[in-house]
Design an enzyme around this catalytic site. Structure first.
Site, PDB file in Angstrom:
ATOM      1  N   ASP A 143      55.209  78.733  18.381  1.00 38.87           N
ATOM      2  CA  ASP A 143      53.757  78.796  18.396  1.00 38.87           C
ATOM      3  C   ASP A 143      53.152  77.505  18.943  1.00 38.87           C
ATOM      4  O   ASP A 143      53.530  76.405  18.516  1.00 38.87           O
ATOM      5  CB  ASP A 143      53.254  79.034  16.969  1.00 38.87           C
ATOM      6  CG  ASP A 143      51.752  79.073  16.878  1.00 38.87           C
ATOM      7  OD1 ASP A 143      51.166  80.094  17.281  1.00 38.87           O
ATOM      8  OD2 ASP A 143      51.154  78.088  16.404  1.00 38.87           O
ATOM      9  N   GLU A 193      54.884  80.289  23.250  1.00 38.34           N
ATOM     10  CA  GLU A 193      53.491  80.669  23.445  1.00 38.34           C
ATOM     11  C   GLU A 193      52.793  79.506  24.137  1.00 38.34           C
ATOM     12  O   GLU A 193      52.808  78.379  23.635  1.00 38.34           O
ATOM     13  CB  GLU A 193      52.810  80.948  22.105  1.00 38.34           C
ATOM     14  CG  GLU A 193      51.330  81.304  22.274  1.00 38.34           C
ATOM     15  CD  GLU A 193      50.467  80.908  21.095  1.00 38.34           C
ATOM     16  OE1 GLU A 193      49.441  81.570  20.865  1.00 38.34           O
ATOM     17  OE2 GLU A 193      50.802  79.927  20.406  1.00 38.34           O
TER      18      GLU A 193
END
Length: 533
Positions: free
Chosen positions: A206, A270
């Site tokens: 993330d 990401e």
């Protein structure tokens, strides 16, 4: 235990990965919040879609200021989601069904309740003092530089105990780790090892491009005028608080860790931001992460052939280039079927979008409920929980509407998600789209999704083949070629029917919203295969 036997290959290349947001998938213990046991109980549904893996958003111990993306303990399950034993049961069931399991790892920041930060903020001399990004105030007491938070306001918060500011790219409750620190990197890799030892099949990293910032804390320059701006963050070119090339050596360590468990583990980054194209390629260069995805589609207000062409151009498949992943919807973006409907039939759009998604070169992420054609949930202001949605209301749709409960049974309280009022309301339109209703209807979106997703396994050209753009409009067309087959895809993304005839020598293998011969209606799509003599 690992999924049932497959040929020895990179299972993840061209895979379909189903994202589960655990708070919203299924509540097994009747507290209104989805949990790990609820996921386990519904893995048969996921397996029935024909996907290769599930990606589960964070379920770690957390104060839930950002609903799990503020981690207080990387190696334990928050009680609202269950226990480590519940996770082990989930993993075993997934593997028995042939599903790989990918976990979110939030390694850019922690919760301010993490023991590391609690120690770090005590003084400037303790063993964790430099594990986060701290800086002195300027002479006038203001923050060290102009960096802004994604969620609004300065990216710095004053801490009286240390007499310094700490940095946070997101909420003040999400202090920025000092990703340069060798001990921090070692601790994060130990977290990865903990979950790999339990048998997980990979990680989604993330906001990993926020992991390391400029050591000199230089001011970000302004962006040129133009574009949509709802936050101070949107005014800056974020070249100093993200995107550092110093992240790359850490990613090489991540890859070495996952490779040490065999070549069948998967890593995907990401990457959000103004320089996502460049960063995705850098982060997936040889010896680094397997794949990356950005927000080319996730934040797009309109879908066009030009946007699809831009995505293809980003990842042409050059020697040494990484492998792309694509998502039209996820937990951070309003559902695509609502963003892109523009007054058109949502059911027709949902089916066309799924066929388009599986036709792209790269991995495919399917967000829970996407197989049902769920529109963005309507959440009244008084029920909003997402800090970004509250801060920017009503200028943005926010993230709560993409996180409303999964509808399982139309005639059950709260659509079968829970026996009590869920943490977010069930949209009034969603029970009619529930799993039980659609299972019983052979013409439903759910059964269409199973048919469309099966194309990935049936056609090597879709899974690993090259992509060549032909036209971007008024009919979008491109080819996928590989595995001794050539496929042709055609889509009408517009509002009016278009004249279009399949070229000679091609036979239809799948179509959505078909029209009369010689015409492709709005939201019509067709996938064809070159016939062999």
């Amino acid at each position: 235990m690992t999924p049932a036997s497959e040929p020895h290959r990179e299972w993840w290349r061209g895979a379909v990965i189903y994202q589960i947001y655990p708070r919203s998938f299924a509540d097994a213990n009747g507290d209104g919040i989805g949990d790990l046991a609820g996921i386990t109980a519904h893995l048969d549904h996921v397996a029935s879609l024909g996907v290769d893996a599930v990606w589960i958003s964070p379920f770690y111990a957390s104060p839930m200021k950002d609903f799990g993306y503020d981690v207080a303990d990387y190696c334990d399950v928050d009680p609202v989601f269950g226990t480590l034993a519940d996770f082990d049961a989930l993993l075993a069931r997934a593997h028995a069904l042939g599903l790989r399991v990918i976990l979110d790892q939030v390694w850019s920041h922690t919760s301010d309740q993490h023991p590391w930060f609690k120690a770090s903020r005590q003084d400037r001399a303790n063993p964790h003092a430099d594990w986060y990004v701290w800086a002195d105030a300027l002479a006038d007491g203001s923050p060290p530089n102009n960096w802004q938070s994604v969620f609004g306001g300065p990216g710095w918060t004053w801490d009286a105990r240390r007499g310094q500011y700490y940095q946070h790219n997101f909420l003040p409750e999400q202090p920025q780790l000092n990703g340069r620190h060798p001990a921090v990197q070692d601790a994060l890799l130990a977290v990865g090892r903990f979950w790999l030892d339990r048998g997980v099949d990979g990680f989604r990293l993330d906001a990993i491009n926020f992991m390391i910032g400029d050591p000199g804390l230089r001011d970000n320059p302004p962006l040129p005028p133009g574009g949509k701006r709802t936050r101070p963050f949107d005014f800056q070119d974020k070249i100093y608080n993200q995107s550092s090339p110093d992240i790359l050596p850490f990613l090489a360590r991540v890859r070495a860790l996952t490779d040490s468990y065999g070549d069948r583990r998967f890593t995907v980054a990401e990457i959000a931001g103004d320089h996502a194209d460049r960063e995705m390629k850098a982060f997936t260069a040889e010896g680094l992460l397997n794949s990356a995805y950005g927000f080319l589609y996730l934040y797009a207000e309109h879908l066009s052939g030009e946007r699809v062409a831009a995505g293809a151009a980003m990842w042409p498949g050059a020697q040494g280039q990484g492998w792309p992943s694509w998502a039209f919807s996820n937990h951070d973006a309003p559902r695509a079927v609502s963003r892109w409907a523009e007054g058109r039939d949502a059911r027709a759009l949902a089916e066309m979008l799924l066929l388009l998604l599986v036709s792209l070169r790269g991995n495919v992420f399917v967000y829970y409920g996407e197989e049902l054609g769920l529109p963005q949930g309507e959440v009244p202001f008084e029920r909003l929980l997402d800090p970004e949605a509250i801060a920017n209301w009503p200028q943005t749709l926010g993230r709560d509407g993409a996180r409303t409960p999964m509808p399982w049974r139309a005639d059950a309280p709260f659509a079968g998600f829970s026996t009590v009022e869920p943490w977010l309301p069930v949209d009034a339109r969603h029970p009619a789209l529930s799993v039980d209703v659609q299972n019983a209807d052979p013409r439903s979106m759910l059964n269409a999704a199973r048919r469309i997703l099966a194309l990935r396994r049936a056609h090597p050209a879709l899974r690993i083949g090259e992509m060549k753009m032909l036209t971007t409009g008024p009919v979008l067309t491109f080819t996928r070629e590989g595995g001794d087959e050539t496929l042709l895809a055609a889509f009408n993304l517009g509002h009016e029917a278009q004249e279009w005839t399949a070229p000679e020598g091609f036979a239809v293998i799948d179509s959505v919203n078909p029209g009369k011969t010689g015409s492709l209606p709005p939201l019509g799509g067709v996938l064809l295969r070159r016939q062999t003599v």
